[in-house]
Design a protein around this motif. Sequence first.
Motif, PDB file in Angstrom:
ATOM      1  N   SER A  71     -31.713   8.925   6.026  1.00 13.89           N
ATOM      2  CA  SER A  71     -32.792   7.291   6.050  1.00 13.89           C
ATOM      3  C   SER A  71     -33.109   7.084   4.696  1.00 13.89           C
ATOM      4  CB  SER A  71     -33.663   7.858   7.520  1.00 13.89           C
ATOM      5  OG  SER A  71     -34.389   9.248   7.060  1.00 13.89           O
ATOM      6  N   SER A  72     -32.842   7.738   4.269  1.00 17.26           N
ATOM      7  CA  SER A  72     -33.089   7.765   2.250  1.00 17.26           C
ATOM      8  C   SER A  72     -32.801   8.241   1.741  1.00 17.26           C
ATOM      9  CB  SER A  72     -33.961   9.383   2.075  1.00 17.26           C
ATOM     10  OG  SER A  72     -32.838  10.164   1.726  1.00 17.26           O
ATOM     11  N   THR A  76     -34.156   2.918   7.061  1.00 16.21           N
ATOM     12  CA  THR A  76     -34.713   3.788   8.233  1.00 16.21           C
ATOM     13  C   THR A  76     -34.010   2.719   9.443  1.00 16.21           C
ATOM     14  OG1 THR A  76     -37.131   2.123   8.215  1.00 16.21           O
ATOM     15  CG2 THR A  76     -36.343   4.437   7.600  1.00 16.21           C
ATOM     16  N   TRP A  77     -33.522   1.148   9.139  1.00 21.33           N
ATOM     17  CA  TRP A  77     -33.599   0.413   9.531  1.00 21.33           C
ATOM     18  C   TRP A  77     -31.663   0.779   9.796  1.00 21.33           C
ATOM     19  CZ3 TRP A  77     -29.172  -3.580   9.713  1.00 21.33           C
ATOM     20  CH2 TRP A  77     -29.063  -3.829  10.849  1.00 21.33           C
ATOM     21  N   ASP A  80     -30.840   4.055  11.838  1.00 19.59           N
ATOM     22  CA  ASP A  80     -31.588   3.760  12.963  1.00 19.59           C
ATOM     23  C   ASP A  80     -30.147   3.078  13.859  1.00 19.59           C
ATOM     24  OD1 ASP A  80     -33.725   4.525  13.046  1.00 19.59           O
ATOM     25  OD2 ASP A  80     -34.595   3.274  13.529  1.00 19.59           O
TER      26      ASP A  80
END
Length: 144
Positions: A71-72, A76-77, A80
């Motif tokens: 995610s980093s 985050t989008w 996911d």
Amino acid sequence: MSVSAENSRLRRKRRERLSLLNDWYGQEFAATEISGHLSQPRTLSSGIRSVMESLESPEARALRRLREIWSSVVGTWLADMTYPDEWRGGTLTLAVRHSALLRELQQSLELIRNAVCREFPETLCNEVKLTIAGGVSRRRRISK
């Protein structure tokens, strides 16, 4: 059960030191004196970690670390919607949640590759491919 080369070397060194101390101090005092010449104990987890690192390929190690910080790396989008599934032969394969994302993310593959190369300069990443996730939920894959 076999003894590692490192343990064999340490045992041989201990025998040599104990023999030398026996000659100098006698058998009783040598047993006490040898305790100052023994190596420090290591935790079991550090031993297992070092063995696993020697067994794991650089790409597998990088994939495991990439999954932890995914995610980093991509945000985050996107994290996911995608999951690093495989990294073999310089090709990173991302599993996507839905087939419609295959076309949508096609233009972003070069950006994702560049972000991965920035995080893992020591591991070869020539190409990023997309595949549809195989029905296993993301939570179950993460817990592996």
